[in-house]
Design a protein around this motif. Structure first.
Motif, PDB file in Angstrom:
ATOM      1  N   ARG A 128       0.723  -1.335  -0.138  1.00  0.00           N
ATOM      2  CA  ARG A 128      -0.027   0.003   0.041  1.00  0.00           C
ATOM      3  C   ARG A 128       0.993   1.281  -0.106  1.00  0.00           C
ATOM      4  O   ARG A 128       1.073   1.991   0.882  1.00  0.00           O
ATOM      5  CB  ARG A 128      -1.044  -0.030   1.357  1.00  0.00           C
ATOM      6  CG  ARG A 128      -1.528  -1.236   1.459  1.00  0.00           C
ATOM      7  CD  ARG A 128      -2.732  -1.654   0.532  1.00  0.00           C
ATOM      8  NE  ARG A 128      -3.613  -0.491   0.342  1.00  0.00           N
ATOM      9  CZ  ARG A 128      -4.947  -0.648  -0.251  1.00  0.00           C
ATOM     10  NH1 ARG A 128      -5.155  -2.044  -0.644  1.00  0.00           N
ATOM     11  NH2 ARG A 128      -5.611   0.269  -0.405  1.00  0.00           N
ATOM     12  N   ASN A 289      -6.546  -6.353   0.588  1.00  0.00           N
ATOM     13  CA  ASN A 289      -5.815  -5.388  -0.307  1.00  0.00           C
ATOM     14  C   ASN A 289      -6.638  -5.231  -1.861  1.00  0.00           C
ATOM     15  O   ASN A 289      -6.490  -4.223  -2.340  1.00  0.00           O
ATOM     16  CB  ASN A 289      -4.535  -6.228  -0.802  1.00  0.00           C
ATOM     17  CG  ASN A 289      -3.415  -5.307  -1.249  1.00  0.00           C
ATOM     18  OD1 ASN A 289      -3.641  -3.862  -1.065  1.00  0.00           O
ATOM     19  ND2 ASN A 289      -2.477  -5.682  -1.941  1.00  0.00           N
ATOM     20  N   LYS A 290      -7.058  -6.309  -2.326  1.00  0.00           N
ATOM     21  CA  LYS A 290      -7.957  -6.287  -3.439  1.00  0.00           C
ATOM     22  C   LYS A 290      -9.248  -5.468  -3.242  1.00  0.00           C
ATOM     23  O   LYS A 290      -9.684  -4.843  -4.272  1.00  0.00           O
ATOM     24  CB  LYS A 290      -8.218  -7.671  -4.010  1.00  0.00           C
ATOM     25  CG  LYS A 290      -7.175  -8.490  -4.268  1.00  0.00           C
ATOM     26  CD  LYS A 290      -7.395  -9.901  -4.781  1.00  0.00           C
ATOM     27  CE  LYS A 290      -6.238 -10.770  -5.185  1.00  0.00           C
ATOM     28  NZ  LYS A 290      -6.604 -12.191  -5.644  1.00  0.00           N
ATOM     29  N   ARG A 293      -8.849  -0.927  -3.044  1.00  0.00           N
ATOM     30  CA  ARG A 293      -7.837  -0.212  -4.104  1.00  0.00           C
ATOM     31  C   ARG A 293      -7.542   1.264  -4.146  1.00  0.00           C
ATOM     32  O   ARG A 293      -8.756   1.844  -4.054  1.00  0.00           O
ATOM     33  CB  ARG A 293      -8.354  -0.763  -5.453  1.00  0.00           C
ATOM     34  CG  ARG A 293      -8.374  -2.349  -5.704  1.00  0.00           C
ATOM     35  CD  ARG A 293      -7.011  -2.857  -5.025  1.00  0.00           C
ATOM     36  NE  ARG A 293      -6.124  -2.571  -5.697  1.00  0.00           N
ATOM     37  CZ  ARG A 293      -4.895  -3.049  -5.682  1.00  0.00           C
ATOM     38  NH1 ARG A 293      -4.301  -3.879  -4.606  1.00  0.00           N
ATOM     39  NH2 ARG A 293      -3.684  -2.667  -6.475  1.00  0.00           N
ATOM     40  N   THR A 294      -6.716   1.690  -4.429  1.00  0.00           N
ATOM     41  CA  THR A 294      -6.390   3.086  -4.426  1.00  0.00           C
ATOM     42  C   THR A 294      -6.271   3.454  -6.053  1.00  0.00           C
ATOM     43  O   THR A 294      -5.553   2.810  -6.807  1.00  0.00           O
ATOM     44  CB  THR A 294      -5.154   3.721  -3.759  1.00  0.00           C
ATOM     45  OG1 THR A 294      -5.038   3.234  -2.433  1.00  0.00           O
ATOM     46  CG2 THR A 294      -4.854   5.069  -3.974  1.00  0.00           C
ATOM     47  N   ASP A 295      -6.945   4.316  -6.337  1.00  0.00           N
ATOM     48  CA  ASP A 295      -7.147   4.953  -7.880  1.00  0.00           C
ATOM     49  C   ASP A 295      -5.755   5.754  -7.957  1.00  0.00           C
ATOM     50  O   ASP A 295      -5.672   6.589  -7.114  1.00  0.00           O
ATOM     51  CB  ASP A 295      -8.535   5.514  -8.526  1.00  0.00           C
ATOM     52  CG  ASP A 295      -9.630   4.621  -8.055  1.00  0.00           C
ATOM     53  OD1 ASP A 295      -9.437   3.416  -8.137  1.00  0.00           O
ATOM     54  OD2 ASP A 295     -10.650   5.000  -7.962  1.00  0.00           O
TER      55      ASP A 295
END
Length: 334
Positions: A128, A289-290, A293-295
């Motif tokens: 991350r 984690n999936k 999600r960070t764009d």
């Protein structure tokens, strides 16, 4: 040195195959390059070495150099400099609330639950890079180990330093741990706010009811993922302290309040997971984690520095030098 160097038209290098053919042609025709006079005898002529005649092949060498430089110029050498700017369009703030009660030393996960968690959580943190992460420890009471920060070095160092100690009051105060994590996130302006709450027991102490803490999370728009850690059945866990200060281990029934953890996750819009092994724990963190999600928007800038001009100028210079020598120093041989 040549990592950012490229040729746009490398197919022109095939023209270098002409050079051996030209050298062969020059070798065969070398005696026809100058005028010849046939006489019966040269006894009446004064003879000597003519250094200009020996240097005449220099003209051919200059042409070969000019041709070679021209081929390289046509191949269009250039350097490529790429720069990247990353823009995070959706930030996520994550607080990991970690149970550090004595039961986390149980050895059903190797080497124990706490160390297995730290290893898996470290990998999650490394995955991350664009999010802020904070750490909360709790047992019978709770406190902030690390506030929200984007500096992963600080977070990983703090995670590594988490150990069981007798300073924190014993027991498992799930409500306090969750409330402290909510407190760290309540003023966050991130688009998404997440708590990962991990425990291996039941809520048996603390002054804050877990359900009230869950309602606070909902109030501040915080999603909670809960993880119940521990194998099914019996686990080799601390049951006492020996005279030397070390723990005495024995098989203890694993007790996890799954109903409470499921309710917390449901109320806040998260999910509940059960980790019965280190492998399962890894899979759970991969799943989270999936889900979160960070764009990221990436802008790539490419700068090209053309290098063909020096080669073209070199070829022009060789041809000019060749013409100069042909019509001055070697004029009598042309």
């Amino acid at each position: 040195m040549f990592e950012n160097f490229e040729f746009v038209n490398p197919q022109f290098f095939w023209l270098f195959l002409l050079l051996p053919a030209l050298m062969l042609w020059y070798y065969i025709k070398r005696k026809q390059q100058t005028a010849a006079l046939k006489i019966s005898s040269i006894k009446g002529f004064k003879t000597g070495k003519n250094w200009l005649a020996r240097l005449r092949p220099l003209l051919f060498v200059l042409r070969l150099l000019a041709l070679s430089a021209l081929i390289v110029a046509m191949a269009r050498p250039r350097t490529v400099d790429e720069s990247t700017r990353i823009k995070t369009t959706q930030g996520i703030d994550i607080v990991m609330a970690i149970d550090v009660s004595a039961s986390m030393l149980a050895r059903d996960l190797k080497p124990n639950r706490l160390e297995a968690l730290k290893t898996v959580a470290a990998r999650f943190i490394n995955d991350r890079p664009n999010d802020r992460i904070g750490l909360v420890e709790y047992a019978g009471e709770s406190y902030t180990k690390t506030p929200l920060t984007s500096d992963k070095t600080i977070v990983l160092s703090a995670l590594k330093s988490i150990v069981y100690n007798t300073i924190i009051e014993g027991g498992t105060a799930i409500g306090s741990g969750l409330a402290t994590a909510v407190n760290r996130l309540k003023e966050s302006r991130a688009t998404s706010k997440v708590i990962i709450l991990l425990t291996d027991g039941v809520n048996n102490t603390g002054f804050i009811d877990p359900k009230i803490a869950s309602e606070l999370a909902v109030e501040f728009g915080i999603k909670v993922y809960t993880i119940g850690l521990g194998s099914n059945g019996m686990a080799l866990s601390p049951i006492g302290i020996r005279a030397d200060g070390g723990f005495q281990y024995g098989n203890v029934q694993v007790e996890i309040d799954e109903a409470l953890l499921k309710e917390i996750a449901k109320i806040t819009g998260g999910q509940y997971f059960r980790a019965t092994s280190t492998t399962k724990l890894k899979e759970i963190y991969d799943e989270i984690n999936k889900l979160e999600r960070t764009d990221i928007e990436e802008f790539k800038y490419t700068n090209y520095d053309e290098k063909f001009r020096p080669w073209a100028l070199f070829a022009l210079g060789m041809l000019a030098f060749d013409l100069l020598l042909r019509y001055t120093l070697f004029r009598s041989f042309v």
